[in-house]
Design an enzyme around this catalytic site. Sequence first.
Site, PDB file in Angstrom:
ATOM      1  N   CYS A  23       0.810  -1.220   0.000  1.00  0.00           N
ATOM      2  CA  CYS A  23       0.000   0.000   0.000  1.00  0.00           C
ATOM      3  C   CYS A  23       0.842   1.268   0.000  1.00  0.00           C
ATOM      4  O   CYS A  23       0.442   2.277  -0.597  1.00  0.00           O
ATOM      5  CB  CYS A  23      -0.972   0.001   1.178  1.00  0.00           C
ATOM      6  SG  CYS A  23      -0.206  -0.225   2.794  1.00  0.00           S
ATOM      7  N   HIS A  79      -1.570   0.470   7.329  1.00  0.00           N
ATOM      8  CA  HIS A  79      -2.230   0.782   6.061  1.00  0.00           C
ATOM      9  C   HIS A  79      -1.825   2.195   5.663  1.00  0.00           C
ATOM     10  O   HIS A  79      -1.397   2.992   6.515  1.00  0.00           O
ATOM     11  CB  HIS A  79      -3.748   0.682   6.201  1.00  0.00           C
ATOM     12  CG  HIS A  79      -4.483   0.772   4.899  1.00  0.00           C
ATOM     13  ND1 HIS A  79      -4.115   0.053   3.790  1.00  0.00           N
ATOM     14  CD2 HIS A  79      -5.560   1.530   4.517  1.00  0.00           C
ATOM     15  CE1 HIS A  79      -4.928   0.336   2.786  1.00  0.00           C
ATOM     16  NE2 HIS A  79      -5.810   1.233   3.202  1.00  0.00           N
ATOM     17  N   ASP A  97      -8.290   5.872  -1.092  1.00  0.00           N
ATOM     18  CA  ASP A  97      -7.877   4.575  -0.541  1.00  0.00           C
ATOM     19  C   ASP A  97      -8.125   3.500  -1.592  1.00  0.00           C
ATOM     20  O   ASP A  97      -9.272   3.107  -1.840  1.00  0.00           O
ATOM     21  CB  ASP A  97      -8.655   4.270   0.740  1.00  0.00           C
ATOM     22  CG  ASP A  97      -8.225   2.964   1.410  1.00  0.00           C
ATOM     23  OD1 ASP A  97      -7.396   2.228   0.833  1.00  0.00           O
ATOM     24  OD2 ASP A  97      -8.722   2.682   2.521  1.00  0.00           O
TER      25      ASP A  97
END
EC number: 3.5.1.122
Length: 221
Positions: A23, A79, A97
């Site tokens: 990520c 994250h 996101d």
Amino acid sequence: MSGVTSEPIAMDATRFQHTPYYCEENVYLLCKTLCENGVAEATCSDLFVVFISNEKKQVPLWHQKASTRADGVVLWDYHVICVQRKKESDSEPLVWDLDSTLPFPSPLASYVTETIQPSFQLFAEYQRFFRIVHAPLFFKHFASDRRHMKEPDGSWTAQPPPYEPIVAQDGILHNLSEYIAMSGADTLSSLDPETVTAAISQKLGVVVSHTQLQDLFTKLP
């Protein structure tokens, strides 16, 4: 006159480079693309990279594509998302996101409600902390040689992206651990404008709690 579009554009997240479980690199490239295509400022000055983690590296987030549950909850070690806060604008900050099932992008307030779920009672070890880093500084300093994704025998825990690893401008090869290291002791004690301005100008940005997150973006210069 700015070339940035005046209204948020709903986008297809699949248009962006995305490698599962990487990520931080996905967001790095996402921010670059948003700046290049005019959705964000060309200098990326309206973008912030947000790392979400805690001391235990156990952070529950809802509405995640990787979940097998109906509520979409996943317990991540960390994250990373992008938040866009347009200067000289009354529009609400937007969250980008790539791993979320929510609209892309989503208003920060609804993202916090749906993904962070602050009203959900959690044990202390699952509290989420947020490191906010100004995108231009992130591009300059961040580096990852992907060592965190390798087993002791050298095999990958998840297939890496097809492009070369990200190297910092000063030649540093890996500092991801500095960005995801955070605890309650690291959070700002005050969100006064001077403190926020000074903190956000640092390489590693500023750490806040979920109760401070939305307020922080109203205090940014």
